[in-house]
Design an enzyme around this catalytic site. Structure first.
Site, PDB file in Angstrom:
ATOM      1  N   HIS A 170      82.995  37.476  -8.163  1.00  0.00           N
ATOM      2  CA  HIS A 170      84.230  36.952  -7.725  1.00  0.00           C
ATOM      3  C   HIS A 170      84.859  35.472  -8.155  1.00  0.00           C
ATOM      4  O   HIS A 170      85.809  35.355  -8.053  1.00  0.00           O
ATOM      5  CB  HIS A 170      83.949  36.537  -5.954  1.00  0.00           C
ATOM      6  N   ASP A 219      78.391  47.515  -7.536  1.00  0.00           N
ATOM      7  CA  ASP A 219      78.504  46.638  -7.028  1.00  0.00           C
ATOM      8  C   ASP A 219      78.394  46.373  -5.439  1.00  0.00           C
ATOM      9  O   ASP A 219      78.607  47.534  -4.815  1.00  0.00           O
ATOM     10  CB  ASP A 219      79.901  45.858  -7.405  1.00  0.00           C
ATOM     11  N   CYS A 257      78.941  35.027 -10.697  1.00  0.00           N
ATOM     12  CA  CYS A 257      79.107  35.842  -9.510  1.00  0.00           C
ATOM     13  C   CYS A 257      80.494  36.759  -9.733  1.00  0.00           C
ATOM     14  O   CYS A 257      81.538  36.022 -10.387  1.00  0.00           O
ATOM     15  CB  CYS A 257      79.581  35.098  -8.089  1.00  0.00           C
TER      16      CYS A 257
HETATM   17  N1  DGL Z   1      78.911  40.707  -6.093  1.00  0.00           N
HETATM   18  C1  DGL Z   1      78.264  39.604  -5.570  1.00  0.00           C
HETATM   19  C2  DGL Z   1      77.551  38.920  -6.768  1.00  0.00           C
HETATM   20  O1  DGL Z   1      78.023  38.969  -7.977  1.00  0.00           O
HETATM   21  C3  DGL Z   1      79.123  38.661  -4.732  1.00  0.00           C
HETATM   22  C4  DGL Z   1      79.456  39.435  -3.314  1.00  0.00           C
HETATM   23  C5  DGL Z   1      78.230  39.335  -2.473  1.00  0.00           C
HETATM   24  O2  DGL Z   1      77.745  38.303  -2.068  1.00  0.00           O
HETATM   25  O3  DGL Z   1      77.888  40.629  -2.154  1.00  0.00           O
HETATM   26  O4  DGL Z   1      76.766  38.210  -6.678  1.00  0.00           O
END
Ligand code: DGL
Length: 274
Positions: free
Chosen positions: A194, A10, A192
């Site tokens: 988050h 990630d 996403c």
């Molecule tokens: N991990 C990213 C996503 O799932 C979110 C955080 C980022 O922008 O790096 O898109």
């Protein structure tokens, strides 16, 4: 080939939400998580930069012996997965596999939606890539996807601001904008890592008849299914129940924040990518 852990990549800490759900479902496997916290977020970066960063992270996991790597990050899945699968793996690691989160999400949403009107919240990078649109066109050509980029949502989660009026303002704004585009939307993908942490707030502004699709449990279920259908990969995944986590940034900061995303604290080890 020797057995190794399943790799999870990630852009930072957010993928720990996906890792948490994968580990709940498949606790017997070994895992190696890599969060590129030094260079997060990816969501606002260019295509080339996201590809290069993701390629480096995936190569580190493959070099550490992972037979299979999951790109938990939507932005990386959207912008780098195809090139990694078609170019880098074929050339350098032909016996390994890298899977993303977009295909399993699209497969699920196509089955859940009755109206074929689907919404998506994602980072600007994921939305701009149109990866979800293209995947949906392939699998469910009659469905319509309405995408809403939410650039402030990741920073709000990262700064532990999910319970504040600022979070309420930005969640409400994007929820209303998405719903205004099509009253027929009956399913929304939270595209996403988050966004599961904003789920209670998002739910406040999305009517109850609309399904909010949390990717973690879904990706875990699809991984389980993949391993059952691919015994040649499953037999190379070590199963001692161990987990190691790597961070490209500060170990102290990483350790402080893992509990927000994983539900309990984890201890990270530092790694440099190049
Ligand atoms: N991990 C990213 C996503 O799932 C979110 C955080 C980022 O922008 O790096 O898109």
């Amino acid at each position: 080939m020797k057995q190794g852990p399943i790799g999870i990549f990630d852009s930072g800490l957010g993928g720990l939400t996906v890792f948490h759900d994968i580990r709940e479902r498949l606790p017997q496997n070994d895992y190696l998580y890599l969060g590129d916290t030094a260079r997060t977020p990816y969501g606002t970066r260019s295509f080339e930069t996201i590809y290069q960063y993701t390629r480096q992270g995936v190569a580190a996991l493959l070099d550490a012996g992972c037979p299979l790597v999951i790109l938990a990050c939507n932005t990386a899945s959207a912008k780098a997965l195809r090139t990694i699968q078609q170019k880098d793996l074929v050339r350098d690691y032909p016996d390994r596999r890298v899977l993303g989160v977009i295909r399993p999400s699209v497969e699920a949403v196509g089955k859940i939606s009755k109206t074929g009107r689907i919404g998506l919240f994602g980072t600007p990078g994921t939305v701009r890539s149109d990866s979800y649109v293209l995947e949906l066109e392939k699998l469910y050509p009659q469905a319509v996807l309405h995408q809403e980029a939410c650039p402030m949502w990741v920073p709000l989660v990262e700064n532990n601001e999910t319970g504040t009026p600022a979070a309420e303002y930005f969640v409400r704004r994007h929820a209303e904008a998405l719903l205004a585009r099509d009253p027929g939307i009956d399913t929304i993908i939270l595209a996403c890592t988050h966004y599961p942490l904003l789920l209670p707030l998002i739910r406040r502004f999305i009517p109850p008849h609309i399904t909010l699709l949390d990717q973690g449990p879904l990706v875990a279920e699809r991984l389980d299914d993949y391993l059952q259908r691919h015994p040649e990969i499953a037999s190379r995944c070590k199963r001692d129940g161990s987990a190691r986590v790597l961070t490209t940034g500060s170990v102290e900061l990483f350790d402080e924040n893992t509990a927000i995303f994983f539900g309990k604290s984890l201890h990270g080890e530092h790694i440099e990518l190049r």
